[in-house]
Design an enzyme around this catalytic site. Sequence first.
Site: not given
Lengths: 237, 237
Positions: A15, A199, A202
């Site tokens: 991600s 967070d 990330h």
Amino acid sequence: MAAYVQDSIMLLGDSITQGGYENNGFAAKLAHVYNRKMDVINRGFSGYNTEWALPIFEQCFATQHEQQHLPKVRLLIIWFGANDSCLPTREQHVPLPQYKANLRKMIWMVRSPESPRYSPDTRVILINSPPLNAEQWAARQAGQVPPRPMERDSGVTRTYAEAAVEVGAQEGVAVVDAWSALYDAAGREEKALRKFLTDGLHLNEAGYAIVFDELVKTIKEKHPEYHYDNLQFVFVP
Amino acid sequence: MAAYVQDSIMLLGDSITQGGYENNGFAAKLAHVYNRKMDVINRGFSGYNTEWALPIFEQCFATQHEQQHLPKVRLLIIWFGANDSCLPTREQHVPLPQYKANLRKMIWMVRSPESPRYSPDTRVILINSPPLNAEQWAARQAGQVPPRPMERDSGVTRTYAEAAVEVGAQEGVAVVDAWSALYDAAGREEKALRKFLTDGLHLNEAGYAIVFDELVKTIKEKHPEYHYDNLQFVFVP
């Protein structure tokens, strides 16, 4: 159909790679500085670890037979570790020796003359996992509906980051040590990583900027022939 | 070499397209929302007008024979006008009838069964030139070393923008009316365009955001099958 007029840079990862076009992320910045020189192909897969990514990578990277018609991948940037380093309680966890073996397999796939995807023009660069801000990530997990358990540990993430550096050294592959670059930028204080993480896991714009700068420095040092300053525009200015 | 696993969106244009990955530009935003669905290929050429771009476009768009091996271009976004509309004192100037004819040629190249680059799966969208803030651009020109003459006119730019809308209507091609969207957002007051332009001609982040929103709206209305919400991830989440 897009004719093959530019070579390319392929970004393979999880991600953190997938989000690379958002908020001036590293993919957008690369695409900008390589404008009219190389295309940036984002093959980031949110949630994936190295184990799940291996068969996908096989599909994304052309076989020798297919390669003659397709844009060359001059730089392959492999960025995994954030999901592999989950604790064993979570299905994304990949044991450390397996993580290292998987990175080696990816490198082998493009560098070994015995591989069906052998690509002698491709230079591989590894990026390791960013450091975890455990407090920030735990709060994020607790805030989910329903709340999720904490399944990461800063020390474990660090071990995986060090393992990627090790694999790079053993295989003669350049490594962008994102873990150290971000940890140093935070004054080696875990809580200060909040400046670079959305967070706890990330990257935000400032975090991506640090990794981008390190990546460009690595390209300049290890593969200067593919640094954007050393490439001509494909079509005249 | 990158295997063909994703279709693509090709952006063809001048410096406003070339700059689309910078500062959250429209190329970066498109690449983000189409992540894992379509690749965005930037073929923006700073300084180019439609006349100079035609032979380049021929090289960038695959012939029917080549197309079988290469990623399909599902959306072709053509964005010219900012340079064509220079006054005749500058070599970039393209007379209005020629500008319109060139846009038609580009459309013909991918849509006509008689064209060597015929591509029935490609949907074309035109974007017209943004409005000029003449005062801002004149100051930019005067500030160059040596100072450069003013070679643009707001009214002329508007004429070229309207011409692109006309070509779209005649050819049955969707048009993103960037000129009107930005002019409206500036309260139809030329000087207020400063909010959206870096130098009177090129877009800043806020300007790109307006064009991006209009483009997505156009895709949703005219070619909903290629709107990102209606496309599956190529590889499972």
